[in-house]
Design a protein around this motif. Structure first.
Motif: not given
Length: 260
Positions: A18-22, A139-140, A144-145, A159-160
């Motif tokens: 979930x963290x890697x592909x979001x 990180x962003x 933040x985002x 964003x990418x």
């Protein structure tokens, strides 16, 4: 106990995915995985990723990426034709000139020089870029985002792009020391080949047909040649006498000094 450990393992894996592909993290994660796989395979010696930049690559801006800049009338070893207007693969003959191709080629060459891809090996540059791209995206997004945006497709795309631009700038400055250490390109204009020697590649060379291999500090170049004298056999060393811009060929003679 075993069931609890398995449940914890599955939960941890789901959380990681979930963290890697979001949001904007997933494009960076995919790129990082691909680059890592290529690097590992390359280290194993099974495959050497070149992408056309490890050897000479002639773009439309008459810039030979592997260290040779060359004018019209010369083909790279891969057999890519260069028209008299300095274009590659535009379908224009030796008397034509494709302005849009020149402009596009010039912009491409300028962009590659700006980000140091004119000297830095592509795999090195790509590995550095993928690292910065992934770290920035991760990180962003989580710092933040995620507080300001929802992970929709359009938002993730924007964003990418932002993260990619920042990563390119960081990669450019990080590879600056390597860029300065590598050998600068050698400029080879069409008249610079005159007086040099090459080796005949075709079965023979006469006044209508012939091609030779011209050695450079990168991979050899293939040049179209003609002779007004006796036909010259394959494997013979020849000396370049002059360049004919109208026919887009070099006129040569057998190199007597190289004869046994």
């Amino acid at each position: 106990m075993t069931i609890l450990l398995l449940a914890d393992g599955v939960s941890w894996l789901e959380s990681l995915l979930e963290h890697l592909f979001v949001g904007p993290v997933w494009p960076a994660s995919i790129l990082a995985a691909v680059v890592l796989a290529l690097v590992l395979i390359s280290l194993l010696g099974a495959f050497s990723p070149d992408f056309g930049l490890g050897g000479p690559d002639l773009d439309a801006g008459v810039d030979l990426d592997a260290g040779v800049d060359i004018d019209p009338g010369v083909d790279v070893d891969a057999g890519v034709p260069v028209d008299a207007g300095g274009e590659m693969g535009t379908g224009v003959d030796g008397h034509g000139h494709h302005v849009s191709g020149d402009l596009l080629g010039g912009l491409t060459a300028a962009t590659m020089r700006a980000v140091h891809l004119d000297r830095v090996p592509l795999m090195v540059w790509l590995a550095v870029f993928a690292l910065f791209f992934w770290v920035l995206s991760f990180v962003l997004w989580f710092e933040f985002d995620v507080r300001h945006y929802r992970p929709t497709l359009w938002t993730s795309l924007l964003l990418t792009i932002r993260n990619g631009v920042i990563a390119v700038v960081l990669t450019r400055f990080t590879t600056a020391p390597l860029h300065r250490l590598l050998i600068p390109p050698t400029h080879l204009h069409r008249t610079a080949l005159v007086g040099g020697t090459a080796v005949v590649e075709t079965s023979t060379v006469d006044d209508t047909f012939g091609r030779a291999r011209y050695a450079t500090n990168a991979a050899p170049l293939l040049i179209d040649i003609r002779t007004s004298g006796q036909p010259i056999a394959k494997g013979s060393r020849i000396r370049i006498l002059r360049y004919d811009a109208a026919e887009n060929v070099y006129y040569v003679e057998a190199d007597e000094a190289a004869s046994p």
